[in-house]
Design an enzyme around this catalytic site. Sequence first.
Site, PDB file in Angstrom:
ATOM      1  CG  HIS A 168      -1.780  -1.103   1.241  1.00 25.45           C
ATOM      2  ND1 HIS A 168      -2.634  -1.640   0.417  1.00 25.45           N
ATOM      3  CD2 HIS A 168      -2.000  -1.809   2.304  1.00 25.45           C
ATOM      4  CE1 HIS A 168      -3.246  -2.813   0.891  1.00 25.45           C
ATOM      5  NE2 HIS A 168      -2.815  -2.882   1.980  1.00 25.45           N
TER       6      HIS A 168
ATOM      7  CG  HIS B 119      -6.024  -5.783   1.279  1.00 22.10           C
ATOM      8  ND1 HIS B 119      -6.989  -4.921   2.050  1.00 22.10           N
ATOM      9  CD2 HIS B 119      -4.913  -6.049   1.999  1.00 22.10           C
ATOM     10  CE1 HIS B 119      -6.520  -4.699   3.140  1.00 22.10           C
ATOM     11  NE2 HIS B 119      -4.971  -5.108   3.194  1.00 22.10           N
TER      12      HIS B 119
END
Length: 331
Positions: free
Chosen positions: A56, A217
């Site tokens: 991320h 995700h």
Amino acid sequence: MKKFMNRAETLVAESLAGLVAAHERLVTFGADGKFVRRRSLRPGKVSLISGGGAGHEPMHVGFVGRGMLDAACTGHVFTSPTPDQIVAAIRETDGGEGCLLIVKNYDGDVMNFEMAAELVAAEHRIATVVVRDDVDPGGSKRSQGRRGVAGTIVVEKLLGAAAEAGWRLNELSALGESLNGRIRTMGVSLRGVTVPDTQRETFVLAEDEMEIGVGIHGEPGRARVKFAAADEIVETMLEVILGELASERDEKLLMFINGYGGTPVSELYLVYNAAKAHCERLGLTIARPLVGTYVTSLDMAGLSITVACLAERELSLWDAPVDTAALRWGG
């Protein structure tokens, strides 16, 4: 699959080493390399700790520094950091005023941060804010209720500025909880995520398809629909976001257009332009904009729109100086 890496198993460690080396003025590794922390800790302020799986970046390690986080714990790709990493960060960064844990609402993150807080409860004062900024995900398999997504950095920035200004632990916790009802994010993807370990995309879209409501995700969203022009995509996303914030619109709006890792900056600005025009047609004013790639999902071609409804005091916290690898402004 082509990626700039040596081995999938060492990708995260080597990436973190590079970040620390590139920004050694701001950050350093904590004990045994278990986390990244602010190089110059400030005794007498509440410590802010966050973290999550790698993939991320720049969230969360890129937001360690003055005016944001004191430490960030990173797990393997899309995998929560372990309790021992979080415990080590608490013990090293607590300057006597306690620690606030900022946790994205994913089952693994919540469980491991809770476990860490329990392990040090006798030694440290701990409070936790679980960020739930996603629009209604329609049955996510990775979280109970709304997920914590790109709006997490808005929470980290506001709470980081407040902690820097001397707010106490209970005040920071209360502000964090109040923000949960006033920040909403929605994502859209044009291509799935290629995960280094599996070397496969998490989902595959046809040329004329897009995924609406995706998480960070690589999990699929709430609907797979026909691809459309940018104005139409933005309008669809904002209808959902603003619909969930209808009771908060008397406050000033912060709009954050975030790239997921595979979207050109030019397209992000085009989307901001469309979003601003849509808000103006509704009589809404964007008081603060942020456009860029800050909360990624590896190489996903996609983006998210975050809208935060903020009071004047919170706008002042947003404007307060920040000095991190990924976000920097002010004196």
